[in-house]
Design an enzyme around this catalytic site. Sequence first.
Site, PDB file in Angstrom:
ATOM      1  CE1 TYR A 158      -7.271  10.343   5.691  1.00  0.00           C
ATOM      2  CE2 TYR A 158      -7.363   7.945   5.653  1.00  0.00           C
ATOM      3  CZ  TYR A 158      -6.636   9.114   5.631  1.00  0.00           C
ATOM      4  OH  TYR A 158      -5.269   9.067   5.548  1.00  0.00           O
TER       5      TYR A 158
ATOM      6  CG  LEU B 182       3.631   9.434   2.570  1.00  0.00           C
ATOM      7  CD1 LEU B 182       4.718  10.485   2.605  1.00  0.00           C
ATOM      8  CD2 LEU B 182       3.676   8.657   3.865  1.00  0.00           C
TER       9      LEU B 182
END
Lengths: 219, 261
Positions: free
Chosen positions: B241, B199
């Site tokens: 990702y 995060l």
Amino acid sequence: MGFAVCVGNASMELRWVRRSKCDDAPRSIPIFISTLKKDINLEELRHLYSRCDHSCDRLSKNGSGIVDMKKLRTAISRSDVVVSVFCKPHHAVLVEDAEEETLSSSLRKQNKDESSLGDMFQDVLPLTPSNGQLVGFGRAYSDYGLTASIHDLMVLPSLQRMGIGKLIANRITRLLTSRDIYDIAALCFEHERPFFKACGFADDRMGSTTMMFTKSLEA
Amino acid sequence: MILIPTSSSSSCSSYSCCSLPQASFNSNSYPSNQSLFLSKSGYPIPHGSRKLKTLRLRANFWESIRSGFVKNNNTTQLVEPPSTMEEDDDTEPVLPVEFTLVERTLEDGLVEEIIFSSGGEIDVYDLQTLCDKVGWPRRPLTKLAAALKNSYMVATLHSVLKSSSSSEGNNEQQEKKKLIGMARATSDHAFNATIWDVLVDPEYQGQGLGKALVEKLVRALLQRDIGNISLFADSQVVDFYQNLGFEADPEGIKGMFWYPK
């Protein structure tokens, strides 16, 4: 599946598993479940990996298929939960011969008669990790707080479909939930999904996508 | 300050108690041609007492907090990391690392440094605040602290605001350190690792900081020959990702989660 006899304490257990089809092999065999790391013989474990056709490196691009012993030792020592299942050697061997049953069943019966005394003696001896053969295994690592990952859950092919794999999965999840860890993940191939589903696993309810690093590191 | 959970040590001590009576049971009753502690190939499996490890971790933890008060300007070595175990002589301990990613001057004359740190300490309350900022559901602080302590790698991003007038000495009043990002990975230290909890503070997103966090984490894992790096991505970050070298469901591998009936 039969009854469980508790020997010693919660880290060891003797149980009976039953097979559905019944050839010449005995219908139910005793198995020994251990959650102790010292009951693991690394050589035997590596042998089990190859017999189950299971690679530590999940993606085919990684590794050569031969398990690195040093890494295996580290992985086991750093796994928070390990479950090993043993059975009497002649039970594991006998079942494997069942695959060649059509070719040599009569011959095998002969051999069985000859060695029946030896088998009887083996049957009487209590099963322990030291005299048993490793036939099933599973391990998990966690952060002891929130999450855990299960890996390398495998059972000897000839002893599959007897509930051993499910026993291992249940033991792992039980140990983890007793430590208040409920976020338990297992990475599995397509053909392993029905098994995990039967053990109480399901796709992520939050809809997350499983991703693995596949890019090769440029030097 | 970091909460040291008492619950984890109690569960650890009950685990170590189970292994003690076992030793006498196995070794006395049954002679074995297969030794239990040492396999034939001579690979002993360490099974050190978990309780001792927890105590050792605590000692190192407090030491690191004490010595952490020394101001450091981008030194790479901080303190002995708690993750070292004396049984694992051959595996490299995760060395603490800290360096400046970005340094820029803001409009009001303040200098902001974004510092990447791995293996350092995290204030659990700061992390809770950051999780609130990104909108994550609250998790129990003791569990969060335990998870951080037992993760194989924890990487953090801090923003340090310095007043440009203070060039030497007396920094306490003019330096403001804020946690703005984190990523952590659990592992078996050999084959597999799973990345959780990535995060970045919404105010600092879109600057490539999250990318740097994950990249460095992955690089560190690969350097330790850990080949199976996996994570479970929410739908909105799958592309993020993918750009970092991750593939969705490679070779049909999917993650399944346990749900109690």
